[in-house]
Design a protein around this motif. Structure first.
Motif, PDB file in Angstrom:
ATOM      1  N   PHE A   2      -8.555  -8.979  -1.137  1.00  0.00           N
ATOM      2  CA  PHE A   2      -7.159  -9.278  -0.817  1.00  0.00           C
ATOM      3  C   PHE A   2      -6.243  -8.993  -1.998  1.00  0.00           C
ATOM      4  N   TYR A   3      -6.585  -9.514  -3.170  1.00  0.00           N
ATOM      5  CA  TYR A   3      -5.679  -9.371  -4.309  1.00  0.00           C
ATOM      6  C   TYR A   3      -5.608  -7.938  -4.821  1.00  0.00           C
ATOM      7  N   ARG A   4      -6.644  -7.165  -4.637  1.00  0.00           N
ATOM      8  CA  ARG A   4      -6.527  -5.733  -4.974  1.00  0.00           C
ATOM      9  C   ARG A   4      -5.477  -5.077  -4.087  1.00  0.00           C
ATOM     10  N   SER A   5      -5.534  -5.364  -2.790  1.00  0.00           N
ATOM     11  CA  SER A   5      -4.576  -4.776  -1.860  1.00  0.00           C
ATOM     12  C   SER A   5      -3.173  -5.337  -2.068  1.00  0.00           C
ATOM     13  N   TYR A   6      -3.088  -6.644  -2.240  1.00  0.00           N
ATOM     14  CA  TYR A   6      -1.784  -7.305  -2.389  1.00  0.00           C
ATOM     15  C   TYR A   6      -1.048  -6.806  -3.625  1.00  0.00           C
ATOM     16  N   THR A   7      -1.756  -6.679  -4.744  1.00  0.00           N
ATOM     17  CA  THR A   7      -1.087  -6.224  -5.958  1.00  0.00           C
ATOM     18  C   THR A   7      -0.663  -4.765  -5.876  1.00  0.00           C
ATOM     19  N   GLU A   8      -1.383  -3.965  -5.104  1.00  0.00           N
ATOM     20  CA  GLU A   8      -0.941  -2.592  -4.891  1.00  0.00           C
ATOM     21  C   GLU A   8       0.426  -2.568  -4.200  1.00  0.00           C
ATOM     22  N   THR A   9       0.697  -3.585  -3.397  1.00  0.00           N
ATOM     23  CA  THR A   9       1.964  -3.667  -2.673  1.00  0.00           C
ATOM     24  C   THR A   9       3.074  -4.247  -3.536  1.00  0.00           C
ATOM     25  N   ILE A  10       2.805  -5.334  -4.253  1.00  0.00           N
ATOM     26  CA  ILE A  10       3.884  -6.036  -4.947  1.00  0.00           C
ATOM     27  C   ILE A  10       4.117  -5.566  -6.369  1.00  0.00           C
TER      28      ILE A  10
END
Length: 224
Positions: A97-105
């Motif tokens: 999740f945090y790999r994907s989330y940080t790619e966004t934010i």
């Protein structure tokens, strides 16, 4: 006064013109915050104030559109599904999740608009924090409660929620460091995220093991 470049502007269909204005406004907000008047916003965007009002009748409408574009439209519904996928180890779910989330934010516009709006006390932060708590942070706590043999659907207590905030804030700071303080990003962000999750994963297991009268080692064995 009509901006000098207004006459030279290429005619676009209304939908494209609106998106062009919004994109420029997002960049403006990310660099200078939300203090400018609509007259000043129009001037900096290189358009007339009446044209701005044609697409966004008020400054609040423009800010809300920026919020939807930067925050809501980038929200991935797969995140909700991923965090609830109980046939996968929870630490793996958090790292993914945090790999994907940080790619966004971890972008300049996302980070700077978020902090500018926080300093201003704007609704944009309250909206997003409410979304984040409901869809992500409460879910993380519920999943750990479930693993500990506690009620996995009970609303997290304030103390429990602060643990999730500690995890999230530590990862969020990596983006602040890069896009607000202009410091070099970690060479391997995914590895740093994995390390942070590992530390959180071990600590919160011990916390919930106390609540469930189970040994941390037993809980760790169940998770792995």
């Amino acid at each position: 006064m009509v901006p000098k470049n207004a006459a030279k502007r290429r005619r676009l269909p209304p939908t494209e013109r609106r998106e062009e204005i919004l994109k420029k406004a997002i960049n403006l907000f990310s660099e200078h915050g939300f203090e400018s008047s609509t007259r000043e916003i129009a001037r900096q965007l290189g358009i007339t104030q009446p044209l701005l009002y044609r697409y966004f009748p008020s400054k609040d409408d423009l800010v809300r559109a920026a919020y939807r574009s930067v925050y809501l439209d980038r929200w991935d519904v797969e995140w909700d599904r991923l965090l609830c996928e109980r046939d996968q180890p929870l630490d793996w779910r958090l790292k993914t999740f945090y790999r994907s989330y940080t790619e966004t934010i971890f972008t300049r516009d996302w980070m700077r608009i978020y902090l500018f709006s926080g300093l201003k006390g704007a609704d944009i932060n309250r909206w997003y924090i409410g979304l984040l708590e409901e869809r992500i942070l409460q879910r993380i706590i519920k999943e750990y409660r479930y693993l500990a043999g506690l009620d996995g659907e009970a609303k997290p207590q304030a103390e429990e929620l602060e643990l999730a905030w500690a995890l999230h804030s530590g990862i969020f700071y990596l983006g602040v460091r890069e896009h607000i303080f202009s410091l070099p990003p970690p060479q391997d962000r995914h590895r740093i995220i994995a390390n942070v999750v590992d530390v959180f994963h071990q600590g919160i297991q011990a916390y919930f093991a106390k609540l469930s009268d189970r040994e941390p080692a037993k809980l760790a064995a169940q998770v792995s």
